[in-house]
Design a protein around this motif. Sequence first.
Motif, short mmCIF file in Angstrom:
data_model
loop_
_atom_site.label_atom_id
_atom_site.label_comp_id
_atom_site.label_asym_id
_atom_site.label_seq_id
_atom_site.Cartn_x
_atom_site.Cartn_y
_atom_site.Cartn_z
N GLY A 156 4.18 -12.10 1.30
CA GLY A 156 4.66 -12.64 0.04
C GLY A 156 3.83 -12.31 -1.17
O GLY A 156 4.25 -12.56 -2.30
N ASP A 186 1.43 -9.11 -3.02
CA ASP A 186 1.13 -7.69 -2.88
C ASP A 186 -0.38 -7.45 -2.80
O ASP A 186 -1.17 -8.37 -3.02
N TYR A 208 -2.52 -6.04 -4.62
CA TYR A 208 -3.35 -6.27 -5.80
C TYR A 208 -3.62 -7.76 -5.99
O TYR A 208 -4.73 -8.18 -6.33
N GLN A 209 -2.57 -8.56 -5.76
CA GLN A 209 -2.75 -10.01 -5.88
C GLN A 209 -3.75 -10.51 -4.84
O GLN A 209 -4.64 -11.30 -5.13
N THR A 249 4.63 -6.36 0.57
CA THR A 249 4.11 -7.72 0.56
C THR A 249 3.79 -8.20 1.96
O THR A 249 4.05 -9.35 2.33
N GLY A 306 1.25 -18.81 -3.59
CA GLY A 306 2.30 -17.79 -3.63
C GLY A 306 2.64 -17.13 -2.32
O GLY A 306 3.68 -16.48 -2.23
N ALA A 307 1.80 -17.24 -1.29
CA ALA A 307 2.13 -16.59 -0.03
C ALA A 307 3.33 -17.28 0.62
O ALA A 307 3.42 -18.50 0.59
N THR A 308 4.25 -16.52 1.18
CA THR A 308 5.38 -17.14 1.87
C THR A 308 5.00 -17.47 3.31
O THR A 308 5.61 -18.31 3.94
N THR A 350 -5.33 8.09 4.28
CA THR A 350 -5.00 8.65 2.96
C THR A 350 -3.51 8.71 2.69
O THR A 350 -3.10 9.06 1.60
N SER A 351 -2.69 8.43 3.69
CA SER A 351 -1.24 8.57 3.62
C SER A 351 -0.80 9.93 3.10
O SER A 351 0.20 10.05 2.42
N HIS A 387 2.42 1.59 4.84
CA HIS A 387 3.64 1.69 4.04
C HIS A 387 3.68 3.02 3.30
O HIS A 387 4.71 3.70 3.27
N ASP A 388 2.58 3.41 2.70
CA ASP A 388 2.53 4.68 1.99
C ASP A 388 2.71 5.85 2.95
O ASP A 388 3.36 6.84 2.63
N ASN A 397 6.30 5.95 3.59
CA ASN A 397 6.96 6.32 2.34
C ASN A 397 6.84 7.83 2.12
O ASN A 397 7.79 8.49 1.68
N LEU A 398 5.67 8.38 2.43
CA LEU A 398 5.48 9.81 2.26
C LEU A 398 6.46 10.57 3.14
O LEU A 398 7.08 11.53 2.71
N GLU A 408 9.77 10.61 1.63
CA GLU A 408 9.87 11.55 0.51
C GLU A 408 9.92 13.00 0.98
O GLU A 408 10.45 13.86 0.29
#
Lengths: 305, 552
Positions: free
Chosen positions: A130, A132, A134-135, A159, A181-183, A227-228, A252-253, A256-257, A260
């Motif tokens: 819940g 990210d 950075y948070q 998240t 804020g965490a779910t 390094t994804s 995730h990255d 995601n790579l 892409e």
Amino acid sequence: MKSAFLFPGQGSQYEGMLNDLPDDPVVKEILEASCEILNTRLELLHSKKALSTTKAVQQCLLISSVSTYKLFEKEGLYPSYVAGHSVGAFGAATASGVITFEEALKLVTLRGELMENTCDEGYGMAVVLGLDEYQITEIVNKLFLESEPVYVSNRNAPTQVTLSGSLIGLQKVLDYVKTHGATAAHFLNVSTPSHCPLFNSVSEELLKELDKLELRRPKIPISSNSTSRLLMQADAVKEDLAKSICHPVRWHDAVNLLFETGTRLFVEMPPGEVLTKLAQHAFSEVRTMSISKNSIEDCMYVMKN
Amino acid sequence: MVLKNVGEATKSWTTRVEAKRERVEKVKNLVDGVIIPTNRIVEALELLIQTGDRVVLEGNNQKQASFLSQSLVQIDPKKVHDLHMIMSSISRPEHLDVFEYGIARKIDFSYAGPQSLRIAQMIEDGKIELGDLHTYIELYGRLFIDLIPNVALVAADKADSNGNLYTGPNTEETPTLVEAAAFRDGIVIAQVNEIVDELPRVDIPSSWVDFIVVADKPYELEPLFTRDPRHITDIQILQAMMIIRGIYEKHGVKSLNHGIGFNTAAVELLLPTYAESLGLKGKICTNWVLNPHPTLIPAIESGWVESVYCFGGELGMEKYVEARRDIFFTGKDGSLRSNRTLAQLAGQYAVDLFIGSTLQMDALGNSSTVTRGRVAGYGGAPNMGHNPGGRRHSTDAWFNLKTSDDPLARGKKLVVQVAETFQEANKPVFVESLDAISVKDQANLAVAPVMIYGEDVTHIVTEEGIAYLYKSDSISERRDMIASIAGITPIGMEHNPKSTERLREKGFIALPEDLGIRRSDAKRSLLAAKNIDELVQWSGGLYNPPAKFRSW
């Protein structure tokens, strides 16, 4: 259509898991070879007691995923890319031909032993949903205590982030995020603080061991944990295998790579479907399958067409 | 006194055309008239393109010259390398593979959404040199100034043996890209699906084209503007009702562009229902610059729409468009003609309103859609989403935004930003500091990638209400207005109930109740079509949804 094979990490293991592998001489061969290399019996490898140690967990995950991969290899069905989460990276590297199965098995055994011996009890991991990265990083930095260190470790989804460190420190962060804020936020069933600086020494030892081997160029590009990026050189794979244990897994990255680069089919090696679910949730237009859920026949069929 | 001796003998003023002749000469034994054989395309590209060239590659929003891009990536980097690529949209893996192999070195582009992680990584790793990010129309403008291309690689549906091209519904920015190369002694190479004896119509004349090649497969097309109504939420319907009542009706918005998204799809689907109940047909939303959104079908069928000009086509809408000639811009042959360059121009100067969704906004109304660790670029939104200083003509809606009696005062374009106060999972939309600043630092960009600037935003719509930002020049008052509809985000928490009341009284903000809207009215039953199948029905079977949108 481009495809990627995913190799699961710690968390997907279960008692007796090696019995559920496809019934095939190739698999049997790997199982027998494993018992010989490790000087043990199959039942002792995946017993409840054994799987309470990270060493056995890592060994079983490697055996399970690689033996299944070899069935695809036998059929001439190769994925465009491979990626493994944490210890899964060793299975991916084996599939890609960088290291042999025997080398991989010995490496994950060492990895497991080093991890168990480096931190005593009082350390572990947790997951927060819940918020990210950075948070969470801001929160973890705010609450950080040298004596009870906590680090932000794996980025499994935008998240869904794991934390690694001292149990006391983790509890403090969990209590805080639950009201900020965490779910959901809870401990993970692991007893080692993986993927954080506390394991720097593990990483160094692994690198020394890897340096002794003669690694081969990857035949299939590997999406890296740390390094994804896509790894296409043996040295880069070596570095990733050694380094990743003390760095966050940017899962995730990494996926995601692959998305892409055009990957639209993700197939997860057994056990489980953790990575499958993450990929499907993150990229709704891809097709995801897991050997555990979809059966190897179905997966092979899709790979053929 | 006339200087006669200066440079008489030495300077050539025709170096470009001479250089072009030399290149074309190199392939004369390879080509058949203007036709490059399909199986010799890589060879031809290696001879026609030179190291360091500026190359435009389509890379549009929808249409992709996929055969040419897949061929470009097979070029031997020892023969041709360090190209400077100029692209509207970096969409396909091979668009970045060319940088991995050293075939290309530098890039100027507008949008990179589908490759936003890879390009961020490659910038970080130094594998790609970033010229800059642009909006579409800026990039096209530079094609005639300082990014003049040597080569244009484009895609068309059909060609005839002379090299006339038919691009049909998916014309997009092809004419502009070709013009910059064709009239500056550059080389234009078009991939086509087929060569025919007679084209339905000529979209690009053969005198602009140097070579054509039949592709191994039809060019790739992305259905980017299709939104399945099934995914529209109740909150988006509430916001759509507020938009129609509190903005379109209030200001008399007749001409507009809808940015991509479910929010705007909801507005389109509420015209025949909610807006009809307000008696607004003919008074709002008559003239559109918009891709052929399937979700506009019910409004068209119900008689709301006078005209639609398109940036590009939309997969599946071809037959519907042809059957509605009175609404769309079609050629003599009956098929759609789109043009991104002209549509962006129209969207900038000739419409009352732009509306788009945002992912993040600061207290000044600066708006951004970036994700950290990604470089996605801009597309067309900043071009549509600003108040063009060069506008002089007045329409009711534009004039309605004039807030002063000063003799030199003028109206304003309506630029509306829509957001729910939180993105999924506790990520507040309203923040103190935009992530765009981190992206700027991480990717070493010249400026932070802000999509819409606060000074251009005239209205903000959240699930809480509307802030009529244009009504105030005071920074602190605008901040108050934003805070009053920013819910329980950190910015929203600073709102003072007393000042919210005051703002409501002044008409600076409006809550749904103030617009006569009950939250409980915002139901999916208000949507003129609730799913793709119903859109097909509205279209009388003319709309042919792409496979991924079918549920049957």
